[in-house]
Design an enzyme around this catalytic site. Sequence first.
Site, mmCIF file in Angstrom:
data_model
loop_
_atom_site.group_PDB
_atom_site.id
_atom_site.type_symbol
_atom_site.label_atom_id
_atom_site.label_comp_id
_atom_site.label_asym_id
_atom_site.label_seq_id
_atom_site.Cartn_x
_atom_site.Cartn_y
_atom_site.Cartn_z
ATOM 1 N N HIS A 277 0.834 -1.210 0.000
ATOM 2 C CA HIS A 277 0.000 0.000 0.000
ATOM 3 C C HIS A 277 0.869 1.262 0.000
ATOM 4 O O HIS A 277 0.430 2.331 0.444
ATOM 5 C CB HIS A 277 -0.935 0.038 1.220
ATOM 6 C CG HIS A 277 -1.840 -1.144 1.340
ATOM 7 N ND1 HIS A 277 -3.134 -1.134 0.890
ATOM 8 C CD2 HIS A 277 -1.611 -2.388 1.854
ATOM 9 C CE1 HIS A 277 -3.696 -2.320 1.137
ATOM 10 N NE2 HIS A 277 -2.777 -3.093 1.706
ATOM 11 N N SER B 114 16.979 17.894 -17.945
ATOM 12 C CA SER B 114 16.208 19.136 -17.951
ATOM 13 C C SER B 114 16.909 20.199 -18.772
ATOM 14 O O SER B 114 18.145 20.284 -18.787
ATOM 15 C CB SER B 114 15.997 19.633 -16.515
ATOM 16 O OG SER B 114 15.370 20.895 -16.511
ATOM 17 N N GLU C 292 10.956 5.290 -18.492
ATOM 18 C CA GLU C 292 9.910 6.131 -19.077
ATOM 19 C C GLU C 292 9.568 5.697 -20.494
ATOM 20 O O GLU C 292 8.384 5.551 -20.850
ATOM 21 C CB GLU C 292 10.365 7.603 -19.063
ATOM 22 C CG GLU C 292 10.388 8.222 -17.673
ATOM 23 C CD GLU C 292 11.080 9.579 -17.632
ATOM 24 O OE1 GLU C 292 11.004 10.238 -16.579
ATOM 25 O OE2 GLU C 292 11.705 9.973 -18.647
#
Length: 466
Positions: free
Chosen positions: A186, A316, A329
């Site tokens: 969880h 970035s 990704e």
Amino acid sequence: MATRLEKDTMGVVEVPEGAYYGAQTQRAVANFPISGLKPHRALVRSTVRIKKCAARANMATGRLDAEVGGAIVKAADEVLSGAFADQFVVDPFQAGAGTSHNMNVNEVLANRAAEILGGKPGDYSRVNPNDHVNMAQSTNDVFPTAMRLAALELAEQTMTELSALSAAFEQKGKEFDGILKSGRTHLQDAVPIRLGQEFAAYGKAIANNRAGIERALPALRELGIGGTAVGTGLNAEEAFIDEIVLGLARETGQEVSRGGNLVERMQNMDPFVALSSALKGTALNLIRIANDLRLLSSGPRTGLGEINLPAMQPGSSIMPGKVNPVMPEVTTMVCFQVVGADLTVAMAAQAGQLELNVMMPVIAFNTLFSLEILKNVVHQFTTSCVAGISANEERCRNYLDQSVGLATVLAPSIGYAAAAEVAKESAKSGKSIRQVILERGILTEAELDQVLAPFPLTTPGVHGNG
């Protein structure tokens, strides 16, 4: 652009002068400027192999002139060696059933065969696309057979890459096997687990997915070639059917066989549904695993940071020094595409009517595209990410010491009530479970280290109970 005039059953068509394709291909180019894509190379190869084996089978039955058949075989071999790749130009989104693709291949092979015999492209008096290259065939049995052969070819490559990924995870499982860390359920603290156990489980999951793909392949090896237009075999002799199937087995190295019911082979796209579903299952697991790697490597200072992924490129355009988990990704993005393609295959498979599923081109496109991009991304994920993962042991140890999941571990040694008190004090004070245990004198450091020994703690049994 210089052109030549060709005539088909609908009239005269201008075809580029240097083209090896003909009138029907040119009509398809004009009719279907849909995606700007070309047919998958594996689909072209498979269709050419069918034409090559058909020519040999028709020569064996005495139906096809040996000189014409030999020229068709030679033209096919040239294409299979890499020649004329720019001549297969029909958009994957085309007329139903793949007639345009089939005729594109027929025309290229006919024109090249005519050239081999001393003629020139556009003159079909010696070698005809329909009468000779397409002899004893129909688009309706050629195209689904080509789909099967192409899918088998690419599936084997995809499974090879999945085996390598599974092995890479297993290797990391061994490398990280002694590193104890906090488990999480969880997304909350849970009992300890070894980092190696997490990675070994990833390897097993991928191995299971590979096995699922393999289980989908036998049905693809049952071919419907020889069924011609509706599966009844009109205009194709029994000897031709047996001969072309044997030829395709030799040509492809696949253990293909003649389908038991050729009508069913033409109607039914179930084998592609099963393969696409297996690819979807693989994609879903890869998404889950890639997201786990992103979580475990998050940070480097403000996230979990328990593992380090290889730095592949700056992350970035504005934040100096930022490095992103680019391989997980891209893997996830590819897998989303595979999941979406599976829905297209399912919808197209149920859209067949009576003796033919005319949606075969979109089934072929999505199945082969999924196999191709999954193969490629799994290779990159393995070599550029998983193989280079390292563990941050100190971070794993610090989280474990802080985890309230240790109270469960300690309960057999110090009792449930005492363990609960330790957990409450840890939560209230911010001190680690280890620190509270030692400060209270409940266990010595040596005793605590024994209770927290990685292997007994993470295998079946009640640890610290005796």
